[in-house]
Design an enzyme around this catalytic site. Structure first.
Site, PDB file in Angstrom:
ATOM      1  N   GLY A 268      66.196  35.004 107.529  1.00  0.00           N
ATOM      2  CA  GLY A 268      66.863  33.788 108.415  1.00  0.00           C
ATOM      3  C   GLY A 268      68.168  34.280 109.107  1.00  0.00           C
ATOM      4  O   GLY A 268      68.700  33.573 109.814  1.00  0.00           O
TER       5      GLY A 268
ATOM      6  N   CYS B 157      39.489  18.835 120.990  1.00  0.00           N
ATOM      7  CA  CYS B 157      39.588  19.825 122.113  1.00  0.00           C
ATOM      8  C   CYS B 157      38.001  19.405 122.961  1.00  0.00           C
ATOM      9  O   CYS B 157      36.795  19.453 122.408  1.00  0.00           O
ATOM     10  CB  CYS B 157      39.532  21.424 121.557  1.00  0.00           C
ATOM     11  SG  CYS B 157      39.170  22.168 122.883  1.00  0.00           S
TER      12      CYS B 157
ATOM     13  N   CYS C 180      35.889  22.807 122.750  1.00  0.00           N
ATOM     14  CA  CYS C 180      35.127  23.501 121.404  1.00  0.00           C
ATOM     15  C   CYS C 180      35.172  22.324 120.332  1.00  0.00           C
ATOM     16  O   CYS C 180      34.678  22.584 119.282  1.00  0.00           O
ATOM     17  CB  CYS C 180      36.144  24.480 120.888  1.00  0.00           C
ATOM     18  SG  CYS C 180      37.565  24.256 120.253  1.00  0.00           S
TER      19      CYS C 180
ATOM     20  N   CYS D  73      42.302  23.109 123.387  1.00  0.00           N
ATOM     21  CA  CYS D  73      43.218  23.900 122.578  1.00  0.00           C
ATOM     22  C   CYS D  73      44.252  24.659 123.387  1.00  0.00           C
ATOM     23  O   CYS D  73      43.806  25.225 124.248  1.00  0.00           O
ATOM     24  CB  CYS D  73      42.182  24.994 121.890  1.00  0.00           C
ATOM     25  SG  CYS D  73      41.122  24.311 120.575  1.00  0.00           S
TER      26      CYS D  73
ATOM     27  N   CYS E 192      39.833  28.813 120.612  1.00  0.00           N
ATOM     28  CA  CYS E 192      38.977  28.068 121.144  1.00  0.00           C
ATOM     29  C   CYS E 192      37.674  28.692 121.611  1.00  0.00           C
ATOM     30  O   CYS E 192      36.672  28.222 121.519  1.00  0.00           O
ATOM     31  CB  CYS E 192      39.538  27.581 122.668  1.00  0.00           C
ATOM     32  SG  CYS E 192      38.905  26.072 123.194  1.00  0.00           S
TER      33      CYS E 192
END
Lengths: 273, 280
Positions: B30, B239, B242, B264, B270
């Site tokens: 970080g 979606c 899909c 998606c 997808c």
């Protein structure tokens, strides 16, 4: 300067058992050849408020900056007592500890609320910041504490989501005081806290500050050029001129029976109505 | 094949310098490590940081996938993929599972990552405290002392104004309980995927000249309040292509009469789901 030693009495009678919050010895700060503070020595005891008065350029603000960890003095020492009773040098401890001290055990109230508040976020966030800095993570509880403190300072808690800019100068100053007191500090530095306010607002705010200081047992260093403010709020008074302390004693003593010529001038030049 | 360029465009000394920065970044999860960012043949904001990180870690046997907002077929993704195919001669893919390095802008793939994969993020502004504290010297001090109250002030302000934490992307996280980090502009939907991810996550900011990292299996916590916990976006539909109800959906306007569909954002995810449904 002879009056100094004779008058160095403790303002708080029961302070004998505790140790002083601050011990300042021979503090000197110069900016190049310009001396701002020379050989300032005093002790500050828990629960007492020390007023520093003097004309513009007397070194009051420089002294306050040195004491509050914002400006390292050239020589002299500042010893502080932590909550656990241990003693440390203000500029000897790590910067991280000094920062933690400044947002928990100490507070600074600036003359201009713009220096002490974040104007981009609401009043509630301003007061809550110190709580979050010490680990408060419950939104509801932060708000509850904040609204209690706003109420104590006579700011309407219903306005806690408003921005500071929508408040009057006196109200902004109250918010700034709440922001400092919310973590229960023992020592507060005040630089002309009622400086830019009109007389009636000033009187009300001073009254409030005095009762809060008494209630919470606050100690403080109050820089002002207004002797009336010093008389009302402080226990002891320090008179500065040209960077030096010319007189130090109980407020009433110094104001009613000034010894040093400059103090006499200062006291006699207060406007009477 | 590499067309007169050094392997992966950057010279070897530059790559070593970036790898040293990467090693430090991995050692201090970080923490933003400064590095000598080079001028790259694409504009700032198009992934100059990410492309330098990728160039420094890529090997001849790597397979590269590049996504932009989850899609493999956008200009940015296609260009960067082609750039490395040309300058390093590496294999490229659109399949998350087949890639060893995935350079990304704004998304983490829906497919679960593995410990032999590396994610490379393109970061516009690495400093999480920047909009709250403009002074670089001061933000560095705040990181050094883990003095992050001001970030909670921002979240507080969100809740006070909107009744919830309204930050939807670039949602601040604390890495390994220490450093506050900007996860780059990924939606907060992807924040949980950072937490204890098996894949190494590398972040490169070219203009700001910073590199930081989340090593594998490192705890990454999204900031929140006890009574306003971190939540991810959800949709009341699935979606349109899909039928996935657990992926990040984009709203697409399909005509000028107000018609719209939700699909998606991760195109590979997808397509994979559709192929599995009706094997060709």
């Amino acid at each position: 300067m002879t009056a100094l030693a004779a008058r160095d009495v403790r303002a708080v009678p029961n302070a004998g058992s505790a140790s002083p919050l601050l011990v300042v010895e021979a503090l000197t700060k110069a900016f190049g050849g310009q001396i701002a503070c020379r050989d300032v020595t005093f002790e500050l005891w828990p629960g007492e408020i020390l007023a520093v008065v003097g004309e513009s350029g007397a070194g009051k603000t420089t002294l306050l900056k040195c004491l509050s960890g914002q400006l390292e003095p050239d020589s002299g020492r500042i010893a502080l007592t932590r909550r656990d009773g241990s003693v440390a040098e203000l500029y000897g401890i790590a910067e991280s500890e000094r920062r933690r001290l400044m947002r928990t055990d100490w507070g600074i109230i600036h003359q201009n609320p713009r220096d002490g508040l974040r104007f981009g976020v609401s009043v509630g966030a301003n007061v809550g910041e110190r709580l979050m800095a010490v680990g408060a993570r419950h939104y509801g509880e932060i708000r509850r504490t904040v609204s209690e403190w706003l109420e104590r300072l006579e700011v309407d808690p219903a306005r806690m989501d408003a921005l500071p800019a929508t408040f009057s100068g006196g109200m902004q100053q109250r918010v700034q005081i709440a922001r400092n007191l919310v973590t229960g500090p023992r020592l507060v530095f005040m630089d002309e806290p009622t400086g830019g306010l009109d007389v009636s607002v000033q009187a009300r705010l001073l009254d409030l500050l005095r009762s809060l200081a008494g209630e919470l047992g606050l100690a403080g260093v109050l820089v002002t050029h207004d002797l009336a403010v010093a008389r009302l709020l402080a226990d002891r008074l320090m008179v500065m001129r040209g960077g030096e302390v010319v007189e130090l004693g109980l407020v009433d003593q110094v104001l009613d029976d000034p010894q040093h010529a400059y103090t006499q001038l200062l006291v006699s030049s207060v406007l009477q109505i | 094949m590499t067309g007169g360029y050094n392997f992966a465009y950057l010279d070897e000394q530059t790559k070593r310098m970036i790898r040293r920065a990467l090693l430090k970044a991995v050692a201090l999860p970080g923490y933003q490590v400064p590095f000598g960012s080079r001028e790259m043949p694409l504009p700032y904001g198009w992934g100059t940081g990410g492309i330098q990180v990728t160039a420094s870690i890529i090997g001849a046997d790597d397979t590269l996938k590049v996504i932009d907002q989850g899609a493999d077929d956008t200009t940015n993704a296609v260009s960067i993929r082609r750039f490395f195919a040309k300058t390093a001669g590496v294999a490229t893919t659109e399949q998350t599972g087949a890639a060893t390095i995935i350079q990304t802008r704004h998304r983490i793939p829906e497919t679960k990552l593995r410990d032999d994969q590396i994610m490379v993020f393109q970061v516009p502004i690495p400093e999480p405290l920047r909009w709250l504290e403009p002074r670089e010297a001061e933000t560095r001090r705040m990181h050094a002392y883990a003095d992050y109250a001001v970030m909670h002030v921002r979240l507080y302000e969100d809740v006070a104004r909107y009744g919830r934490i309204a930050t939807a992307y670039d949602y601040p996280v604390v890495v390994n309980g220490r450093y506050l980090m900007r996860p780059s502009p990924i939606p907060k939907f992807d924040n949980p995927k950072l937490d204890r991810s098996p894949a190494l996550m590398l972040f490169g900011a070219g203009r700001e000249k910073r590199i930081y990292a989340v090593p594998p299996y490192t705890p990454v916590k999204s900031l929140d309040f006890d009574d306003h916990p971190f939540t991810v976006e959800s949709w009341d539909r699935s979606c349109a292509l899909c039928g996935a109800d657990d992926s990040f959906l984009d709203e697409v306007i399909v005509d000028d009469r107000g018609g719209r569909m939700f699909v998606c954002s991760d195109t590979d995810h997808c397509r994979g789901r559709r192929d599995a449904e009706q094997p060709a």
